[in-house]
Design a protein around this motif. Structure first.
Motif, PDB file in Angstrom:
ATOM      1  N   ASN A 263      58.756 -49.577  72.160  1.00 17.26           N
ATOM      2  CA  ASN A 263      58.062 -51.354  72.096  1.00 17.26           C
ATOM      3  C   ASN A 263      56.338 -50.699  72.914  1.00 17.26           C
ATOM      4  O   ASN A 263      55.594 -50.523  72.655  1.00 17.26           O
ATOM      5  CB  ASN A 263      57.778 -51.974  72.965  1.00 17.26           C
ATOM      6  CG  ASN A 263      59.837 -53.076  72.685  1.00 17.26           C
ATOM      7  OD1 ASN A 263      59.870 -53.233  70.840  1.00 17.26           O
ATOM      8  ND2 ASN A 263      60.679 -53.398  73.101  1.00 17.26           N
ATOM      9  N   GLY A 264      56.278 -49.266  72.402  1.00 16.57           N
ATOM     10  CA  GLY A 264      55.288 -49.295  73.184  1.00 16.57           C
ATOM     11  C   GLY A 264      54.736 -49.177  74.400  1.00 16.57           C
ATOM     12  O   GLY A 264      53.533 -49.591  75.163  1.00 16.57           O
ATOM     13  N   GLN A 265      55.669 -49.943  75.665  1.00 16.18           N
ATOM     14  CA  GLN A 265      55.794 -50.002  76.448  1.00 16.18           C
ATOM     15  C   GLN A 265      55.947 -48.874  77.537  1.00 16.18           C
ATOM     16  O   GLN A 265      56.503 -47.889  77.635  1.00 16.18           O
ATOM     17  CB  GLN A 265      56.557 -50.890  77.326  1.00 16.18           C
ATOM     18  CG  GLN A 265      56.266 -52.425  76.590  1.00 16.18           C
ATOM     19  CD  GLN A 265      55.083 -52.794  77.236  1.00 16.18           C
ATOM     20  OE1 GLN A 265      54.625 -52.418  78.418  1.00 16.18           O
ATOM     21  NE2 GLN A 265      54.862 -52.921  76.110  1.00 16.18           N
TER      22      GLN A 265
ATOM     23  N   TYR B 150      48.376 -44.964  74.717  1.00 12.51           N
ATOM     24  CA  TYR B 150      47.729 -43.770  74.740  1.00 12.51           C
ATOM     25  C   TYR B 150      47.446 -43.205  75.350  1.00 12.51           C
ATOM     26  O   TYR B 150      47.640 -41.530  75.430  1.00 12.51           O
ATOM     27  CB  TYR B 150      47.234 -43.517  73.373  1.00 12.51           C
ATOM     28  CG  TYR B 150      47.267 -41.743  72.655  1.00 12.51           C
ATOM     29  CD1 TYR B 150      48.732 -41.838  72.347  1.00 12.51           C
ATOM     30  CD2 TYR B 150      46.700 -41.575  72.400  1.00 12.51           C
ATOM     31  CE1 TYR B 150      49.127 -40.541  72.013  1.00 12.51           C
ATOM     32  CE2 TYR B 150      46.712 -39.955  72.398  1.00 12.51           C
ATOM     33  CZ  TYR B 150      47.982 -39.178  72.087  1.00 12.51           C
ATOM     34  OH  TYR B 150      47.692 -37.929  72.251  1.00 12.51           O
ATOM     35  N   PHE B 151      45.904 -43.825  75.291  1.00 18.76           N
ATOM     36  CA  PHE B 151      45.202 -42.903  76.916  1.00 18.76           C
ATOM     37  C   PHE B 151      45.776 -42.520  78.070  1.00 18.76           C
ATOM     38  O   PHE B 151      45.823 -41.635  78.395  1.00 18.76           O
ATOM     39  CB  PHE B 151      43.671 -43.890  76.963  1.00 18.76           C
ATOM     40  CG  PHE B 151      42.010 -43.828  77.926  1.00 18.76           C
ATOM     41  CD1 PHE B 151      41.740 -42.679  77.947  1.00 18.76           C
ATOM     42  CD2 PHE B 151      42.511 -43.670  79.701  1.00 18.76           C
ATOM     43  CE1 PHE B 151      40.519 -41.895  78.554  1.00 18.76           C
ATOM     44  CE2 PHE B 151      42.170 -43.236  80.274  1.00 18.76           C
ATOM     45  CZ  PHE B 151      41.042 -42.190  79.900  1.00 18.76           C
TER      46      PHE B 151
ATOM     47  N   ASP C  83      49.457 -35.839  65.272  1.00 16.27           N
ATOM     48  CA  ASP C  83      49.814 -36.676  63.552  1.00 16.27           C
ATOM     49  C   ASP C  83      49.897 -37.534  64.113  1.00 16.27           C
ATOM     50  O   ASP C  83      50.578 -38.685  63.375  1.00 16.27           O
ATOM     51  CB  ASP C  83      50.710 -35.790  63.411  1.00 16.27           C
ATOM     52  CG  ASP C  83      50.133 -34.727  63.114  1.00 16.27           C
ATOM     53  OD1 ASP C  83      49.389 -33.764  62.775  1.00 16.27           O
ATOM     54  OD2 ASP C  83      51.784 -33.782  63.225  1.00 16.27           O
ATOM     55  N   LEU C  84      49.026 -38.150  65.145  1.00 11.22           N
ATOM     56  CA  LEU C  84      49.104 -39.663  65.175  1.00 11.22           C
ATOM     57  C   LEU C  84      48.229 -40.671  64.416  1.00 11.22           C
ATOM     58  O   LEU C  84      48.334 -41.575  63.337  1.00 11.22           O
ATOM     59  CB  LEU C  84      49.211 -40.332  66.728  1.00 11.22           C
ATOM     60  CG  LEU C  84      49.840 -39.801  67.813  1.00 11.22           C
ATOM     61  CD1 LEU C  84      50.239 -40.720  68.771  1.00 11.22           C
ATOM     62  CD2 LEU C  84      51.003 -40.755  67.168  1.00 11.22           C
TER      63      LEU C  84
ATOM     64  N   ASP D  90      52.573 -45.769  66.852  1.00  6.05           N
ATOM     65  CA  ASP D  90      51.181 -46.385  66.831  1.00  6.05           C
ATOM     66  C   ASP D  90      51.115 -47.147  67.606  1.00  6.05           C
ATOM     67  O   ASP D  90      51.309 -48.238  68.021  1.00  6.05           O
ATOM     68  CB  ASP D  90      51.408 -47.384  65.503  1.00  6.05           C
ATOM     69  CG  ASP D  90      49.665 -47.954  65.103  1.00  6.05           C
ATOM     70  OD1 ASP D  90      48.935 -47.117  65.894  1.00  6.05           O
ATOM     71  OD2 ASP D  90      49.107 -48.903  64.807  1.00  6.05           O
ATOM     72  N   PRO D  91      50.919 -46.339  69.082  1.00  7.48           N
ATOM     73  CA  PRO D  91      50.690 -47.846  70.143  1.00  7.48           C
ATOM     74  C   PRO D  91      49.769 -47.801  70.433  1.00  7.48           C
ATOM     75  O   PRO D  91      48.431 -47.829  69.284  1.00  7.48           O
ATOM     76  CB  PRO D  91      50.919 -45.628  71.112  1.00  7.48           C
ATOM     77  CG  PRO D  91      50.227 -44.662  70.026  1.00  7.48           C
ATOM     78  CD  PRO D  91      50.824 -44.624  68.954  1.00  7.48           C
TER      79      PRO D  91
END
Length: 377
Positions: free
Chosen positions: A21-23, A65-66, A144-145, A59-60
């Protein structure tokens, strides 16, 4: 990239990862009795990650992502000051972008962010924040994001009223300071020697703190800068700020004579060890510097030890020393770094040089009556 740190009587391994979930999550494992055991675990962890543990969703969120980039690639090897800059930038990105994903951001959106942020921040702050974000975006391209660098060729907007001029001493003030220092040298208290070294070399505080007698060549009249002092971890050597910071500086006889005073009373490796068997800290040398300036009646608001480096540059510029030579002396990666930091100083001397150029061109234009002038008839 897992990080290893001392923890209690052993060592701890720490790393960050993202779930589906991008957490962001942090995991630690403690209890390693030796650093070697911790390194072995960390190495295996990296292999496991490489073989299938997906740390980054496809796709965070941009701000997430930072954080991932900072924790994974930067945190283990940067100093506390830079870590704080990353943390502050992270808060800014989370507040501004929120749930906006990495792939959804384009150049207009990023330019809008720079316009918003730059409206209330100084030029140097905006440049630094942009450089951290740009490094993150370039890493995302390598992962490659995304396929385009949306930070490229944006206009960096900033609040000019917040810009701070580089504080420095003029030539007369430098001469007074040097005279005072040379008349008050005491080998028991090495802060005065460090201040004199900074004025005459332009070296950074950490570079001066780390100097050893092997770095001084009394025959060739040079000082080698090959390391820095790790003040944040209680002392010890560390690498210089950049690879380009390693350099050899030409020094004058008066500085060498002053250092010889310390050498005659110091049998240790480090040059600036004081009577308390320690290297003066940043607060100690700055306190001494403020006291000296007060004695001299020199009022410079915000002047500190690093300002001696600026004063060194100002003096060299006033004597017509080429900016390329100054850049190498300072240990900058390239001339553009020097011109960026000292741009307004260079503008001050540009007016003086412009007048000299006019005078030289006038000399070319003046006719020597002994040389016949041919005219077409």
């Amino acid at each position: 990239m897992p990080s290893i740190r001392k923890h209690g009587h052993g060592y701890q391994v720490r790393y960050y990862y993202y779930d589906a979930n991008g957490q962001e999550h942090e995991k630690t494992k403690s209890g390693f009795r030796t650093k070697s055991a911790a390194k072995l675990f960390a190495s295996q962890l990296e292999i496991d990650i490489h073989n299938g543990l997906d740390l980054v969703p496809k796709d965070p969120k941009f701000a997430d992502y930072f954080d991932y980039f900072y924790h994974t690639y930067k945190e283990p090897k940067i100093e506390n000051q830079t870590k704080n800059r990353y943390k502050i930038t992270s808060r800014v990105l989370h507040n501004y972008f929120g749930d906006v994903t990495l792939k959804s951001i384009d150049r207009p959106q990023y330019q809008a962010f720079i316009n918003f942020y730059g409206h209330s921040h100084a030029k140097d702050t905006v440049y630094k924040v942009n450089s951290l974000i740009r490094a993150t975006v370039q890493n995302a391209i390598l992962d490659d994001l995304i396929h385009k660098d949306f930070t490229q060729r944006v206009s960096l907007i900033y609040d000019k009223s917040r810009d701070k001029h580089v504080e420095y001493l003029n030539v007369a003030e430098i001469k007074r300071l040097i005279a005072y220092l040379e008349n008050h040298l005491n080998y028991h208290f090495t802060s005065t020697f460090m201040i004199l070294t900074a004025v005459l070399t332009g070296a950074r505080l950490g570079e001066i703190q780390a100097l050893t007698w092997n770095d001084v060549n009394f025959n060739f009249k040079t000082i080698s800068i090959t390391k820095s002092w790790n003040s944040s971890e209680g002392g010890g050597f560390k690498d210089t700020k950049t690879a380009g910071s390693n350099r050899i500086i030409a020094v004058n006889d008066e500085l060498l004579k002053s250092l010889k005073i310390l050498k005659d009373h110091n049998n240790g490796e480090l040059i600036f060890v004081n009577q308390y068997k320690s290297i003066p800290s940043s607060s100690a040398v700055n306190k001494k510097l403020r006291s000296i300036l007060k004695d001299l009646g020199i009022k410079k608001q915000g002047f500190h030890f690093h300002s001696l480096r600026h004063s060194h540059v100002a003096y060299l510029l006033s004597r017509g020393i080429d900016i390329y030579i100054i850049s190498k002396r300072l240990g900058h990666a390239d001339v553009s770094t020097t011109t960026k930091i000292y741009s307004y100083l260079m503008d001050e001397y540009k007016a003086k040089n412009d007048q000299q150029i006019r005078e030289e061109l006038d000399n070319l234009s003046s006719h020597d009556e002994t040389i016949p002038i041919k005219r077409n008839l």
